[in-house]
Design an enzyme around this catalytic site. Sequence first.
Site, mmCIF file in Angstrom:
data_model
loop_
_atom_site.group_PDB
_atom_site.id
_atom_site.type_symbol
_atom_site.label_atom_id
_atom_site.label_comp_id
_atom_site.label_asym_id
_atom_site.label_seq_id
_atom_site.Cartn_x
_atom_site.Cartn_y
_atom_site.Cartn_z
ATOM 1 N N LYS A 173 36.088 -47.242 -60.367
ATOM 2 C CA LYS A 173 36.521 -48.355 -61.195
ATOM 3 C C LYS A 173 35.571 -48.380 -62.384
ATOM 4 C CE LYS A 173 37.212 -52.514 -62.967
ATOM 5 N NZ LYS A 173 36.762 -52.724 -64.368
ATOM 6 N N GLY A 179 25.472 -51.830 -63.387
ATOM 7 C CA GLY A 179 25.966 -52.864 -64.282
ATOM 8 C C GLY A 179 24.976 -53.995 -64.424
ATOM 9 N N GLU A 209 22.361 -50.599 -59.217
ATOM 10 C CA GLU A 209 21.452 -50.269 -60.322
ATOM 11 C C GLU A 209 21.806 -51.230 -61.441
ATOM 12 O OE1 GLU A 209 20.275 -49.472 -63.657
ATOM 13 O OE2 GLU A 209 21.504 -47.657 -63.670
#
Length: 455
Positions: A157, A209, A231
């Site tokens: 995604k 993100g 992360e």
Amino acid sequence: MKSNTIKSINPFNGELIKTYELFTDKTVENTVNKAHETQQDWKLLDIEDRTELLAELSDTLLKNKQIYAELMTNEMGKPISQSIAEIEKCMFLCDFYETNSEELLSDEIIDTEAEESFISYDPLGVILGVMPWNYPFWQVMRFAVPTLMAGNTVLLKHAANVSGCALILQKLFEDAGFPKGCFQTLLVNHNQIESIIADSRIKAVSLTGSEKAGRKIAEIAGRNLKKCVLELGGNNACIVLNDADLDKHLDTIVNARMQNTGQSCIAAKRFIVEAGIYDVFLEKFQKKVSSLKHGEPLNSKTQITVLARPDLADDLQKQINDSIEKGAKVIIGNIKKDAYFAPTIVTNVTPGMPVFDEETFGPVAAIIKAKDVDDAYELAANSKLGLGTMIFSKNTNDAIDRISSIEDGAFFVNELVKSDPRLPFGGTKNSGYGRELSREGILEFTNKKTVYVSK
């Protein structure tokens, strides 16, 4: 009323590149099922057969390097020279795991009373990757390649504004000979993500993100007892001590903040400069930043260009203006037009200001004066985030002695913080948990299975 389409818009000229239809629930179901069915065969394939495909993957990246680079530049505005470098880094990643995956995944023999006992690293199954727009190929590849080599299959995604990159990444893997279903892209919205994570066929999630996105994904994954690797953001400190060799390292220091027009989680965002070198550093740093070439992203000489979206420039200016109200001073920059934000240097920065406490995702350098070495390290450690710290000093022994004073996931001396396939990458505190790359990365999505054979 929610739209069932997403748009890819060139941030430099505002032109629509393409409109994409979101997947229906039925398409999502078929895609997840394909990933699950493919994984049943993929996990049984010898590791040598899996790694052989990485050679073709690297060759396909090389063959299409210019096409891929231009696509990411058009979708998110990265200077073309940096887009090309990103593709080349993905090739390095493929080469590393082609050479090392078999050894990294080999059983670990443990000496016990058993006739034989060892740890077997078995794949988990279908892994969902939720990835950002700032490095549209690298972020995906550094997650997907080791995950696939471990015997898992991957669903991606990607960020909506780089949907073209998301789809061409799937084609890249299929063109390289990976079985269909090994790597698939999902064009879905955030509401669909929750039900996808809840699906019993999805075994884990990897997200790169924002801190906000990480908290949401972790919440959903936790509710469904799914492992996740996060992360997240960073506001890395760059410590510049009195004995730093500015003539040698200034280009690196500037690049640590301004590469990718400042849109990097591991960029140097807080420059903590010892008092004795502060004035000289500020003069040299400002001169170097002012000399960066601005321009059209597809021009090979461009070093600074637009941010990926106009709202990102709005957010950045608010952080600066809020800091000014608290006493910060703008030396150059703080100029915005649409998605463009000029390289900016802010001084008189102290804890409590947004440019000290928060992640600034753009070409903004916050300069903080430290009284001495101890004060510099204390200021660097004063952060809720923990991706990495960089130190510039000739006294490397002292820097090494202070490693434990910084909780971050990375500690770089006389070099900018960067990811490397050979080294683990990840953060601490609000920058997330888990590791990508190296041995740690390829084992993240494996079942570390104890095997005990008695006589």
